[in-house]
Design a protein around this motif. Structure first.
Motif, PDB file in Angstrom:
ATOM      1  N   ARG A 184       0.814  -1.212   0.000  1.00 41.02           N
ATOM      2  CA  ARG A 184       0.000   0.000   0.000  1.00 41.02           C
ATOM      3  C   ARG A 184       0.847   1.262   0.000  1.00 41.02           C
ATOM      4  O   ARG A 184       0.556   2.217  -0.708  1.00 41.02           O
ATOM      5  CB  ARG A 184      -0.925   0.012   1.207  1.00 41.02           C
ATOM      6  N   SER A 185       1.922   1.243   0.789  1.00 39.98           N
ATOM      7  CA  SER A 185       2.729   2.458   0.850  1.00 39.98           C
ATOM      8  C   SER A 185       3.468   2.677  -0.463  1.00 39.98           C
ATOM      9  O   SER A 185       3.854   3.782  -0.791  1.00 39.98           O
ATOM     10  CB  SER A 185       3.713   2.395   2.020  1.00 39.98           C
ATOM     11  N   ALA A 190      -6.206  -1.481  -3.048  1.00 38.86           N
ATOM     12  CA  ALA A 190      -6.728  -2.616  -2.287  1.00 38.86           C
ATOM     13  C   ALA A 190      -6.861  -3.864  -3.148  1.00 38.86           C
ATOM     14  O   ALA A 190      -6.460  -4.955  -2.750  1.00 38.86           O
ATOM     15  CB  ALA A 190      -8.080  -2.244  -1.681  1.00 38.86           C
ATOM     16  N   THR A 193      -3.352  -5.142  -4.229  1.00 43.86           N
ATOM     17  CA  THR A 193      -2.667  -5.764  -3.098  1.00 43.86           C
ATOM     18  C   THR A 193      -3.233  -7.154  -2.850  1.00 43.86           C
ATOM     19  O   THR A 193      -2.505  -8.111  -2.608  1.00 43.86           O
ATOM     20  CB  THR A 193      -2.843  -4.897  -1.840  1.00 43.86           C
TER      21      THR A 193
ATOM     22  N   ARG B  21      -8.344   6.173  -5.685  1.00 46.14           N
ATOM     23  CA  ARG B  21      -7.748   5.366  -4.619  1.00 46.14           C
ATOM     24  C   ARG B  21      -8.793   4.956  -3.584  1.00 46.14           C
ATOM     25  O   ARG B  21      -8.887   3.814  -3.183  1.00 46.14           O
ATOM     26  CB  ARG B  21      -6.641   6.204  -3.968  1.00 46.14           C
ATOM     27  N   GLN B  25     -10.477   1.239  -2.689  1.00 43.66           N
ATOM     28  CA  GLN B  25     -10.555   0.716  -1.327  1.00 43.66           C
ATOM     29  C   GLN B  25     -11.995   0.351  -0.952  1.00 43.66           C
ATOM     30  O   GLN B  25     -12.265  -0.731  -0.432  1.00 43.66           O
ATOM     31  CB  GLN B  25     -10.006   1.792  -0.368  1.00 43.66           C
TER      32      GLN B  25
END
Lengths: 282, 287
Positions: A184-185, A190, A193, B21, B25
């Motif tokens: 993530r960094s 999401a 990953t 982003r 998520q």
């Protein structure tokens, strides 16, 4: 002194009683079963008659294919539904973990007959699904869910899904949480990953879960016999009918041998895949 | 200072909605949570529905029930065959569990301390009944006993149940023993304790949670088994799961819902007790 020698844990003799018991009451009966399947009509000599009889009847071949397809479908369904359940469990706060454990474990430990009975009430003509759909006006007549392939599929997915969830939870819990944080960094989203880090690392768990779910599904007797009714036959039901009702034991032994081969081949394929997936991780 | 190389940390002004982003998520969380809750609903639905149905006032299995009563539970009291079947199943499960624990724990003690290749072979042998079809095992054992001239009885039934229940004991006890290590046993032996004393005073108390969970699962497996039991019980001995199976298959008897209700309560109660005494969830989920 002799007793204490027997209990000397390093001697290995303590495993003997169990090993002898299993040789006698498990290995010998299985070998006998396979030998019995090659028995001819007159009870002597070796013949492939039971196998040719099986494959010459298209009804039996359909039963074989249906059983295999059911095994694959239930495995895939429990993987798709079970994976998010395992993911939810791993990321839950500890209070919720206790409740989730109970929700995952109770169905696993409740009798298969009881769980299948629950599905009869849900899928029946006057059951939950039909009542709900009728009330909502989506259907006019009750639809047939009991005694269908899809009914058996839904019930078996519920019955064996915990066996998929548990190994995936074990796999997920071994992942170093810093890996996802690093991804993530470095700008990984999401989804990225998940697909690039989490999913590949849990392959061993998914494979051992799939192995269990496939073997248990094609071996299931109670659920298909109740939800499938008299018309939908799978290999275990065929073995029961031939072996106990029709007393045609050599033929039932041949069907059992075919089912054993199906399970053993699938277990071998998945074990080999599992070994490869572990090599990928380490 | 190379401040020109680093972007100033001023946030991009948001016009409306979410950044890509955040969207990524949120969509991930929504999809995962949605399927997970659907899965949990699927898992508990049959048990919940049966519990509700067991309190039904109706003589049929309609859902939702038109009214609630305890009539199906009270009807169980005037059903002596059922009590006999439950007693038989309980007896078989209890003896099976005891034999499984004795055979299983002693085999585990030998397996954990040996590095021989035979351990892998014995492990595969003991575990394999878990993955093999019960009907095939049942048929094989029935043929075997017929050839040996042994009549089907509670004895043949218990023998077959031991074969299918031992894996649960061995798996859990091996896990407990491998966490324990051998140093405590070595210390006990070095201090002059006999192996028997060491086992009962050192090893057994430490692996008791694993033994309890293995015994618990072996008991439930034996108590619920249909596939193997169909082949190995004699016609006169009524077993509870077989009786329920035929009740459901033949005439969808609502009394079966009341028995199911009792079984669900007992399983839940046993689970809570096991969690208290030996943390069942840790053993099964493993963290």
């Amino acid at each position: 002194m002799r007793i204490s020698q027997l209990l000397q844990p390093k001697s290995g003799q303590l495993a003997l009683p169990l090993a002898i018991f299993l040789q006698l009451f498990y290995v010998v009966p299985l070998l006998l079963l396979i030998a019995n399947s090659f028995q001819g009509d007159d009870g002597t000599g070796i013949s492939l008659k039971n196998y040719t009889d099986f494959f010459n009847n298209p009804v039996n071949v359909k039963v074989l294919i249906d059983t295999f397809v059911m095994g694959i479908q239930v495995t895939v369904a429990s993987l798709i539904i079970g994976y998010p359940v395992a993911y939810l469990y791993i990321n839950a706060p500890s209070f919720w973990k206790g409740i989730l454990t109970f929700l995952i474990m109770l169905p696993l430990l409740t009798s298969a007959v009881v769980r299948t009975f629950g599905w009869v009430v849900i899928l029946g003509r006057q059951g939950l699904i039909n009542t709900a759909l009728l009330q909502l006006g989506i259907i006019e007549e009750p639809i047939r869910l009991l005694f269908t392939h899809n009914g058996v599929l839904i019930a078996l997915t519920q019955v064996w899904m915990p066996m998929m969830v548990l190994p995936i939870v074990a796999s997920l819990s071994q992942i170093d949480s810093r890996l996802a944080a690093a991804s993530r960094s470095l700008g990984g989203g999401a989804w990225r990953t998940f697909w690039k880090i989490t999913f590949p690392l849990t392959l061993p768990g998914m494979i051992s879960g799939s192995l269990l779910v496939f073997a248990l599904t094609v071996s299931s007797f109670v659920t298909p016999s109740i939800i499938g009714g008299g018309q939908l036959i799978y290999l275990p039901t065929l073995i029961y009918q031939q072996g106990i009702i029709l007393l045609n034991q050599p033929f039932a032994a041949a069907v059992s041998t075919l089912l054993l081969i199906m399970v053993v081949v699938m277990v071998m394929i998945l074990t080999a895949l599992g070994r490869r997936s572990r090599r990928y991780i380490h | 200072m190379s401040s020109t190389l680093v972007n100033p940390p001023t946030p991009m002004p948001q016009e409306s909605g979410f950044s890509p982003r955040q969207l990524d998520q949120i969509s991930f969380q929504v999809v995962m949570q949605l399927i997970a809750w659907l899965g949990l609903l699927l898992l508990i639905a049959p048990s919940m529905i049966i519990l509700i149905t067991s309190f039904s006032a109706s003589p049929t299995l309609q859902f939702p029930p038109p009214g609630f009563s305890l009539q199906w539970y009270t009807s169980l009291f005037s059903f002596p065959e059922l009590r006999a079947a439950a007693l038989n199943s309980f007896q078989v499960a209890l003896i099976t569990t005891l034999v499984c624990v004795v055979l299983g724990v002693s085999a585990c003690l030998a397996m954990i301390n040996s590095k021989g290749r035979w351990v892998i072979a014995v492990d595969a042998l003991v575990m394999s009944p878990l993955a093999l079809p019960g009907v095939a095992l049942g048929l094989g054992m029935m043929t075997f006993f017929a050839m040996m001239g042994v009549q089907l009885s509670l004895f043949t039934l218990i023998v077959s149940h031991i074969v299918i229940c031992t894996p649960y004991v061995v798996r859990n006890v091996l896990a407990s023993l491998s966490q324990l290590g051998s140093s405590l046993q070595e210390a006990s032996t070095a201090l002059g304790a006999s192996p028997v004393y060491t086992f009962f005073k050192v090893t057994l108390p430490l692996i008791r949670p694993g033994v309890l969970i293995g015994a618990f699962m072996a008991f439930l497996t034996s108590f619920d088994n249909v596939a193997v039991t169909l082949f190995l019980s004699d016609a006169r001995t009524d077993m509870l799961p077989i009786r329920m199976w035929s009740m459901i298959q033949n005439d969808l008897d609502v009394r079966a819902a009341a028995i199911s209700g009792v079984l669900i309560f007992l399983t839940a109660l046993l689970m809570i007790l096991m969690e208290r005494f030996s943390s069942l969830s840790k053993a099964l989920i493993g963290n």
